[in-house]
Design a protein around this motif. Structure first.
Motif, mmCIF file in Angstrom:
data_model
loop_
_atom_site.group_PDB
_atom_site.id
_atom_site.type_symbol
_atom_site.label_atom_id
_atom_site.label_comp_id
_atom_site.label_asym_id
_atom_site.label_seq_id
_atom_site.Cartn_x
_atom_site.Cartn_y
_atom_site.Cartn_z
ATOM 1 N N ILE A 68 -6.920 9.045 -7.282
ATOM 2 C CA ILE A 68 -5.703 9.452 -6.477
ATOM 3 C C ILE A 68 -4.681 9.730 -7.822
ATOM 4 O O ILE A 68 -4.679 9.154 -8.890
ATOM 5 N N GLU A 69 -4.093 10.804 -7.693
ATOM 6 C CA GLU A 69 -2.992 11.488 -8.618
ATOM 7 C C GLU A 69 -1.756 10.433 -8.532
ATOM 8 O O GLU A 69 -1.597 10.404 -7.445
ATOM 9 N N VAL A 70 -1.340 10.154 -9.678
ATOM 10 C CA VAL A 70 0.009 9.335 -9.606
ATOM 11 C C VAL A 70 1.113 10.104 -9.231
ATOM 12 O O VAL A 70 1.810 9.716 -8.495
ATOM 13 N N ASP A 71 1.008 11.355 -9.360
ATOM 14 C CA ASP A 71 2.072 12.127 -8.717
ATOM 15 C C ASP A 71 2.295 12.246 -7.153
ATOM 16 O O ASP A 71 3.121 12.450 -6.816
ATOM 17 N N ASP A 72 0.758 12.371 -6.624
ATOM 18 C CA ASP A 72 0.805 12.086 -5.196
ATOM 19 C C ASP A 72 1.237 10.930 -4.666
ATOM 20 O O ASP A 72 2.042 10.964 -3.668
ATOM 21 N N LEU A 73 0.873 9.852 -5.464
ATOM 22 C CA LEU A 73 1.537 8.461 -4.756
ATOM 23 C C LEU A 73 3.096 8.416 -4.789
ATOM 24 O O LEU A 73 3.623 8.060 -3.840
ATOM 25 N N LYS A 74 3.727 9.221 -5.696
ATOM 26 C CA LYS A 74 5.119 9.352 -5.809
ATOM 27 C C LYS A 74 5.870 9.887 -4.415
ATOM 28 O O LYS A 74 6.784 9.685 -4.162
ATOM 29 N N LYS A 75 5.043 10.903 -3.956
ATOM 30 C CA LYS A 75 5.267 11.606 -2.610
ATOM 31 C C LYS A 75 5.282 10.756 -1.345
ATOM 32 O O LYS A 75 5.905 11.321 -0.487
ATOM 33 N N TRP A 76 4.465 9.841 -1.516
ATOM 34 C CA TRP A 76 4.308 9.174 -0.176
ATOM 35 C C TRP A 76 5.167 8.073 0.150
ATOM 36 O O TRP A 76 5.856 7.414 -1.006
ATOM 37 N N ASN A 77 5.186 7.530 1.201
ATOM 38 C CA ASN A 77 6.204 6.618 1.638
ATOM 39 C C ASN A 77 5.341 5.221 1.272
ATOM 40 O O ASN A 77 4.581 4.482 2.344
ATOM 41 N N VAL A 78 5.814 4.489 0.325
ATOM 42 C CA VAL A 78 5.203 3.193 -0.085
ATOM 43 C C VAL A 78 6.109 2.118 -0.049
ATOM 44 O O VAL A 78 7.491 2.255 -0.263
ATOM 45 N N LEU A 79 5.363 1.056 0.363
ATOM 46 C CA LEU A 79 6.149 -0.503 0.248
ATOM 47 C C LEU A 79 5.325 -1.106 -0.821
ATOM 48 O O LEU A 79 3.989 -1.099 -0.643
ATOM 49 N N SER A 80 6.081 -1.757 -1.648
ATOM 50 C CA SER A 80 5.248 -2.568 -2.670
ATOM 51 C C SER A 80 5.674 -4.102 -2.658
ATOM 52 O O SER A 80 7.065 -4.233 -2.665
ATOM 53 N N PHE A 81 4.855 -4.766 -2.628
ATOM 54 C CA PHE A 81 5.262 -6.147 -2.804
ATOM 55 C C PHE A 81 4.806 -6.804 -4.256
ATOM 56 O O PHE A 81 3.944 -6.459 -4.671
ATOM 57 N N ASN A 82 5.631 -7.910 -4.451
ATOM 58 C CA ASN A 82 5.219 -8.606 -5.972
ATOM 59 C C ASN A 82 4.577 -9.714 -4.988
ATOM 60 O O ASN A 82 4.285 -9.923 -4.011
ATOM 61 N N ASN A 83 3.989 -10.726 -6.241
ATOM 62 C CA ASN A 83 3.135 -11.629 -5.473
ATOM 63 C C ASN A 83 3.885 -12.775 -4.635
ATOM 64 O O ASN A 83 2.921 -13.086 -3.458
ATOM 65 N N TRP A 84 5.127 -13.067 -4.848
ATOM 66 C CA TRP A 84 5.565 -13.971 -3.813
ATOM 67 C C TRP A 84 5.846 -13.137 -2.523
ATOM 68 O O TRP A 84 5.708 -13.828 -1.501
ATOM 69 N N GLY A 85 6.332 -12.003 -2.422
ATOM 70 C CA GLY A 85 6.632 -11.391 -1.190
ATOM 71 C C GLY A 85 5.261 -11.124 -0.248
ATOM 72 O O GLY A 85 5.329 -11.217 0.865
ATOM 73 N N ALA A 86 4.171 -10.739 -1.134
ATOM 74 C CA ALA A 86 2.801 -10.606 -0.542
ATOM 75 C C ALA A 86 2.496 -11.956 0.096
ATOM 76 O O ALA A 86 2.023 -11.802 1.222
ATOM 77 N N GLU A 87 2.553 -13.001 -0.401
ATOM 78 C CA GLU A 87 2.030 -14.154 -0.110
ATOM 79 C C GLU A 87 2.674 -14.668 1.036
ATOM 80 O O GLU A 87 2.312 -15.144 2.250
ATOM 81 N N ARG A 88 4.296 -14.513 1.150
ATOM 82 C CA ARG A 88 5.142 -14.878 2.150
ATOM 83 C C ARG A 88 4.590 -14.022 3.400
ATOM 84 O O ARG A 88 4.562 -14.548 4.582
ATOM 85 N N LYS A 89 4.600 -12.592 3.244
ATOM 86 C CA LYS A 89 4.150 -11.761 4.515
ATOM 87 C C LYS A 89 2.805 -12.244 4.991
ATOM 88 O O LYS A 89 2.591 -12.138 6.273
ATOM 89 N N TRP A 90 1.811 -12.337 4.199
ATOM 90 C CA TRP A 90 0.500 -12.824 4.400
ATOM 91 C C TRP A 90 0.400 -14.001 5.374
ATOM 92 O O TRP A 90 -0.248 -14.088 6.453
ATOM 93 N N ASN A 91 1.014 -15.075 4.834
ATOM 94 C CA ASN A 91 1.439 -16.386 5.619
ATOM 95 C C ASN A 91 1.989 -15.931 7.158
ATOM 96 O O ASN A 91 1.511 -16.519 8.182
ATOM 97 N N GLU A 92 2.901 -15.167 7.155
ATOM 98 C CA GLU A 92 3.439 -14.862 8.254
ATOM 99 C C GLU A 92 2.540 -14.077 9.322
ATOM 100 O O GLU A 92 2.804 -14.512 10.583
ATOM 101 N N LEU A 93 2.023 -13.256 8.839
ATOM 102 C CA LEU A 93 0.916 -12.499 9.710
ATOM 103 C C LEU A 93 -0.023 -13.506 10.208
ATOM 104 O O LEU A 93 -0.725 -13.298 11.371
ATOM 105 N N ILE A 94 -0.599 -14.513 9.492
ATOM 106 C CA ILE A 94 -1.446 -15.318 10.060
ATOM 107 C C ILE A 94 -1.170 -16.332 10.979
ATOM 108 O O ILE A 94 -1.634 -16.286 11.922
ATOM 109 N N LYS A 95 0.104 -16.717 10.785
ATOM 110 C CA LYS A 95 0.968 -17.772 11.853
ATOM 111 C C LYS A 95 1.003 -16.890 13.217
ATOM 112 O O LYS A 95 0.927 -17.380 14.054
ATOM 113 N N THR A 96 1.345 -15.552 13.068
ATOM 114 C CA THR A 96 1.574 -14.776 14.113
ATOM 115 C C THR A 96 0.214 -14.145 14.569
ATOM 116 O O THR A 96 0.354 -13.281 15.496
#
Length: 146
Positions: A68-96
């Motif tokens: 992937i070209e980094v310039d292309d990645l910058k054009k896309w609608n991206v959501l990025s999680f840090n470790n804590w945010g990813a773990e929290r969302k993953w646990n929420e998705l498991i529970k639901t």
């Protein structure tokens, strides 16, 4: 500006389908819901490929790669999680019970892998085809010994 190479581990039958028909974004699922997952680690993709082969009863499995070209990645609608945010969302998705269906309505969701095999790698969950020109190729192939 630069390029990122990402990897996807899969079974022989799935690799053939991807090569022949392209990516089905509605089929895949993972820690952060429905989508096509790629990651930064060849080793992790190899583990996922082996598991996919076991699940599909395939004797061969593959690691696919996409650059992937980094310039292309910058054009896309991206959501990025840090470790804590990813773990929290993953646990929420498991529970639901939404790890197979949840969508963020983004092009790409980026986060550290959360499943315990992390190995310091990151995952890129593609929810839609952001660039139909992306070339997916077989990076490495394996065959299970009997």
């Amino acid at each position: 500006m630069g390029k990122i190479t990402l990897y996807h581990g899969t079974s022989e039958s799935s690799a053939q389908n991807i090569q022949k028909y392209g990516i089905n974004f509605n089929l895949g699922s993972g820690e952060l819901g429905q989508g096509f997952y790629l990651g930064t680690s060849i080793a992790y993709a190899s583990c996922m490929a082996w598991h996919a082969a076991q699940k599909n009863n395939d004797s061969k499995f593959h690691v696919l790669s996409v650059t992937i070209e980094v310039d292309d990645l910058k054009k896309w609608n991206v959501l990025s999680f840090n470790n804590w945010g990813a773990e929290r969302k993953w646990n929420e998705l498991i529970k639901t019970n939404q790890t197979k269906t949840y969508l963020f309505n983004k092009d790409v969701v980026i986060s550290p892998v959360q499943d315990g095999l992390n190995m310091g790698c990151w995952q890129f969950k593609f929810e839609k085809d952001v660039n139909p020109k992306l070339k997916i190729k077989i990076f490495r192939s394996y065959e299970q010994r009997k």
